[in-house]
Design an enzyme around this catalytic site. Structure first.
Site, PDB file in Angstrom:
ATOM      1  N   SER A  32     -69.650  37.194  64.750  1.00 18.43           N
ATOM      2  CA  SER A  32     -69.482  37.549  63.339  1.00 18.43           C
ATOM      3  C   SER A  32     -70.594  38.512  62.957  1.00 18.43           C
ATOM      4  O   SER A  32     -70.787  39.523  63.628  1.00 18.43           O
ATOM      5  CB  SER A  32     -69.502  36.279  62.488  1.00 18.43           C
ATOM      6  OG  SER A  32     -69.388  36.589  61.112  1.00 18.43           O
ATOM      7  N   HIS A  88     -65.029  38.487  63.286  1.00 16.81           N
ATOM      8  CA  HIS A  88     -64.644  38.447  61.874  1.00 16.81           C
ATOM      9  C   HIS A  88     -64.641  39.880  61.344  1.00 16.81           C
ATOM     10  O   HIS A  88     -65.706  40.501  61.220  1.00 16.81           O
ATOM     11  CB  HIS A  88     -65.616  37.591  61.077  1.00 16.81           C
ATOM     12  CG  HIS A  88     -65.577  36.148  61.467  1.00 16.81           C
ATOM     13  ND1 HIS A  88     -66.560  35.245  61.136  1.00 16.81           N
ATOM     14  CD2 HIS A  88     -64.665  35.431  62.173  1.00 16.81           C
ATOM     15  CE1 HIS A  88     -66.262  34.048  61.605  1.00 16.81           C
ATOM     16  NE2 HIS A  88     -65.115  34.150  62.262  1.00 16.81           N
ATOM     17  N   ASP A 101     -67.639  28.714  62.840  1.00 18.55           N
ATOM     18  CA  ASP A 101     -66.402  29.059  63.547  1.00 18.55           C
ATOM     19  C   ASP A 101     -66.669  29.115  65.057  1.00 18.55           C
ATOM     20  O   ASP A 101     -67.643  29.729  65.499  1.00 18.55           O
ATOM     21  CB  ASP A 101     -65.898  30.410  63.043  1.00 18.55           C
ATOM     22  CG  ASP A 101     -64.457  30.680  63.496  1.00 18.55           C
ATOM     23  OD1 ASP A 101     -63.825  29.750  64.035  1.00 18.55           O
ATOM     24  OD2 ASP A 101     -63.985  31.811  63.298  1.00 18.55           O
TER      25      ASP A 101
END
Length: 871
Positions: A49, A76, A168
């Site tokens: 991310s 992401h 995540d």
């Protein structure tokens, strides 16, 4: 790190045309795996991310172009902007970097990047793009892909988490590790954003932590040491490997106290092989030696065996069936309400148990049954660390992928980086460590949820555990199994309620063919008798004289019970009795010599029921080929009380006449003896038949009574064991709460003392409830003052209205603040506030005293300095 980080991870086997065995070949081809083509190479799923671009470039720069692995990157991305990530990463590697497309087959030595505003999945070796659900408040594309990677590629799946915010990827790495794959994260301190790697490490699902530029080298090194002939099925292992496995199981049992020998060999081999590859050990035999030299590795291996892959509402259809069909039927059986009991063995970190609690609450709210229902859930697991995490009831934010927003809003409280379960759900579950195989089970259950545990057990252990579950459940109790588990051939124990969702119901057996195997403990032997050093009575003059008379002058006799067992022998009985050949049998019927044996048949039993002695005259006894004549007296005894129901048999020799007279007498006596013997045999036969019939009836009745008694005793013992287990579980839960409260109290005490603010807690009657150390500088407090009115305590404060102000705050709930002085010239800011409990109930007041003496003195100096100017 390997010596050659750019060599192929498949090593010599790959270069010689023998690739790593594909997951689909272990048990025949599986629908979720490609049957041929590119199957057999590792696929590396990479999640990142914020700050992940730098880590991706460092990782790809140190990846050989011919590694034999495929790389799938899930980052992401902004949903409304096109991604230039493939072009940027192409500068860092010679491998083709492609944006993933629908249905694209994954090939080795290629890099695939997720497109914006999509979720990526893997099925049969092909990538599939799925539109994200807009209603989801939190998107978790990394978890979504890694889970599909684990299901599709199994032990050849590799999961990597790089820099990023949030959590995540934690669930995805757990799924990969559960399938026997490899999991890695970037070192959090090196990452630009260490939240994602740190969350995975904290969850205990990471095998390797390393800088981004060394991660691929670590993967290659691991794959070099993965055994190519993995025992992923039930085929027989080589004898050497089997012997090494047995030694490892013995070491684990000695270290942990738990026996894993009945687990499936494939499960044990996969877990052991992962440790061998991570440690870069040549084979399982050398690993045994490593375990002996490093006992801490046994702890790591044991935890490896206990990896629990779980999440909230796993297989949602099964939970919907439980809520909409099974629980309504359960409520209907108890129209007046019931305190229901449930057990969740192998609960891991608690998601399954809490899912059951939530579903129960939803069923109650939906049906609103007239009776009052409660549900007590006992959740147990072999892994004490997992139980501790379950007790905390705190889960990462990515549970939003499995829990609907409605359930999150109703049953969870959002905290930093995650969610905590509400108190009303948490208190429905009692958690404790337990071994479902060897510890007593919980009993009188209405629901038993054991999902995805039996798949790791061999058939023998599966049958034992299912039999135990049948015993633990009440009649018509509900059993939930995992999607890959069945009841086997135990159709007489369980009937399916929903075959598709693997929900079963307990049925009663027609016969006790499947008794559960409970642990038993051998009773201690009787204590040894201690005579305390007293003299032996057998050395006394009286005893020796009695023995002399009995041996030489009194007739020989024996004392027997009703069955003829000899209890005592007096005198010399060798002419009449001799030990029978074979196993020792001290019974007069077995030891009586020829001629005497037949005469005694039935006589002892008869003597028990009549007061007069029975005389057997001139019985001819064969003694070593010679005939001796003996008279036998059989007397039943009723006095003294200690000899009641005993029989005394007395032998007396008979002298025989000499010469011809003796011959004639013998002939006549022989005929009479034969007739007497015949009559005795007939009588004995009749008596034996009657006794046999009576004995058979008694034995049959006694056997039935013993069977019933044995079942009752067994049930009572098992219930006591289960009750003891429950008490221990509740005690552990209470102890855990006491420990938490103790630490909370310690923290609060240290916090209050560190502020150096005098604080006094009063109840609704203005009586002292608690005070801090600094309060003793203002009040003459001693520990015994707790419970006394504050007005009774001597104070240095010049504050006559303290009691009235405190009562006013208690009535109006408006806090009061004043500045008051002490008798020695100190000043304090006094603040009085309501004491509010967690249930929003006012239960007294809190009075704080902040020392403002320095401020007052400064104000006085300022006024003094300003006075001349003002003048």
């Amino acid at each position: 790190m390997p010596k050659d980080p750019i060599s192929s991870p498949l090593g010599p086997a790959h270069s010689s045309g023998r690739p790593l065995e594909a997951p689909g070949k272990h048990a025949g081809h599986r629908p979720g795996m490609p049957a041929s083509g590119t199957a057999g190479f590792p696929i590396v799923g990479i999640g990142c991310s914020a700050g992940g671009l730098e880590a991706l470039e460092a990782m790809l720069k140190h990846t050989p172009a011919n590694s034999g692995m495929a790389f799938v990157i899930v980052q992401h991305l902004a949903p409304d902007h096109p991604s230039t990530l493939p072009e940027i990463l192409q500068r860092s590697t010679a491998m083709p970097v492609l944006e993933a497309t629908e249905g694209q087959a994954v090939r080795p030595d290629h890099v695939y990047v997720i497109p914006p505003n999509t979720d990526l999945s893997l099925l049969q070796g092909c990538l599939h793009l799925i539109a994200p659900l807009e209603k989801r408040g939190l998107r978790l594309p990394i978890d979504f892909f890694l889970r599909t990677l684990a299901d599709d590629w199994q032990h050849l799946a590799v999961g990597v988490i790089l820099s990023g915010m949030g959590s995540d990827g934690v669930l995805g790495l757990g799924a990969i590790k559960g399938k026997g794959g490899l999991t890695l994260v970037q070192t959090p301190s090196e990452a630009s954003a260490g939240s994602m790697p740190g969350s995975a490490i904290e969850a205990g699902v990471v095998d390797i932590t390393a800088p981004a530029n060394t991660l691929v080298a670590r993967i290659i090194d691991y794959l070099h040491h993965v055994p190519h002939a993995a025992q992923a099925d039930e085929r027989s292992a080589p004898l050497a490997d089997q012997a090494a496995l047995d030694r490892i199981l013995i070491l684990l049992r000695n270290r942990s106290g738990h026996d894993l020998s009945l687990y499936k060999p494939s499960t044990l081999y996969r877990r052991i092989e992962r440790r061998i590859a991570l440690l870069q050990i040549e084979n399982i035999a050398r690993y045994v030696g490593y375990l002996r030299e490093n006992p801490q590795e046994l702890d790591l291996l044991f935890r490896e065996m206990l990896i629990g892959v779980t999440h909230f509402f796993r297989d949602p259809a099964a939970w919907d069936f439980l809520r909409d069909t099974a629980m309504p039927a359960l409520f209907a059986r108890y129209p007046d309400g019931q305190a229901l009991r449930a057990w969740v063995p192998a609960c891991s970190t608690g998601e399954e148990a809490y899912s059951l609690a939530i579903v129960f609450r939803e069923a109650l709210e939906k049906l609103k049954p007239p009776g009052h229902f409660t549900l007590q859930i006992y959740a147990t697991d072999l892994d004490a660390d997992a139980v501790d995490r379950a007790r905390r009831a705190f889960y990462p934010a990515n549970i939003a992928a499995d829990v609907t927003p409605e359930r999150l809003a109703r049953h969870f409280v959002q905290e930093d980086n995650g969610y905590r379960l509400n108190r009303n759900i948490r208190e429905m579950v009692i958690l404790a460590p337990q071994n479902v195989v060897s510890d007593p089970p919980f009993t009188r259950l209405h629901i038993l949820s054991c999902r995805n545990l039996l798949i790791y057990f061999g058939q023998t252990l599966q049958r034992k555990v299912l039999t135990l579950f049948h015993y633990a459940l009440n009649r018509d109790g509900i059993l939930l199994l995992g999607s890959a588990e069945t009841i086997g051939g135990l159709t007489d124990l369980f009937a399916p309620l929903d075959k598709k969702n693997h929900v079963f119901q307990r049925v009663d057996q027609s016969a006790r063919a499947h008794w559960p195997d409970f642990p038993t403990r051998a009773p201690a032997g009787p204590p040894a008798v201690d005579f305390g050093g007293r003299p032996d009575y057998r050395d006394s003059l009286e005893y020796l004289t009695d023995q002399l008379i009995q041996q030489h002058f009194a007739p020989a006799a024996v004392l027997v019970n009703g069955d003829g067992d000899i209890l005592y022998i007096s005198g010399r009985t060798g002419r009449y009795l001799e030990p029978a050949a074979g196993k020792v049998n001290i019974n007069i019927h077995a030891m009586a010599r020829g001629g005497l044996r037949d005469a005694l048949i039935g006589v002892i039993r008869t003597a028990l029921h009549q007061p007069q002695p029975i005389q057997l005259e001139e019985i001819q006894v064969d003694v070593d080929g010679r005939t001796h004549v003996v008279n036998v007296t059989v007397q039943g005894l009723d006095k003294p009380e200690a000899l009641r129901d005993r029989v005394l048999v007395v032998f007396q020799d008979v002298k025989t006449p000499a010469g011809g007279r003796r011959q004639r007498r013998l002939a006549t006596d022989r005929e009479s003896a034969l007739m007497l013997e015949l009559n005795q045999l007939r009588e004995a036969l009749r008596v034996n038949q009657e006794e046999m019939q009576a004995s058979l009836e008694e034995v049959k009745s006694a056997n039935e009574e013993l069977q019933v008694t044995n079942e009752e005793l067994t049930t009572s013992k098992e219930e006591l064991q289960s009750m003891n287990e429950e008490l221990q579980t509740i005690n552990a839960e209470l102890q855990s709460k006491v420990d938490d409260l103790t630490w909370a109290r310690n923290d609060m005490t240290n916090l209050l003392n560190s502020t150096e603010i005098a604080t006094v807690f009063l109840d609704n009657e203005m009586k002292l409830r608690r005070f801090t150390t600094h309060a003793t500088h203002l009040f003459k407090f001693i520990p015994g003052d707790v419970g006394r009115p504050l007005s009774d305590i001597v104070s240095d404060l010049d504050y006559q209205g303290l009691h009235e102000d405190a009562m006013a705050v208690l009535k109006t709930l408006i806090f009061c603040e004043k500045q008051v002085s002490t008798q020695d010239g100190r000043w304090y800011r006094v603040r009085i506030m309501p004491y509010r409990t967690q249930d929003n109930v006012i239960d007294g007041v809190v009075v704080t005293f902040i020392d403002i003496t320095d401020i007052k003195r400064l104000e006085a100096r300022l006024r003094t300095r300003e006075s001349p100017n003002a003048t």
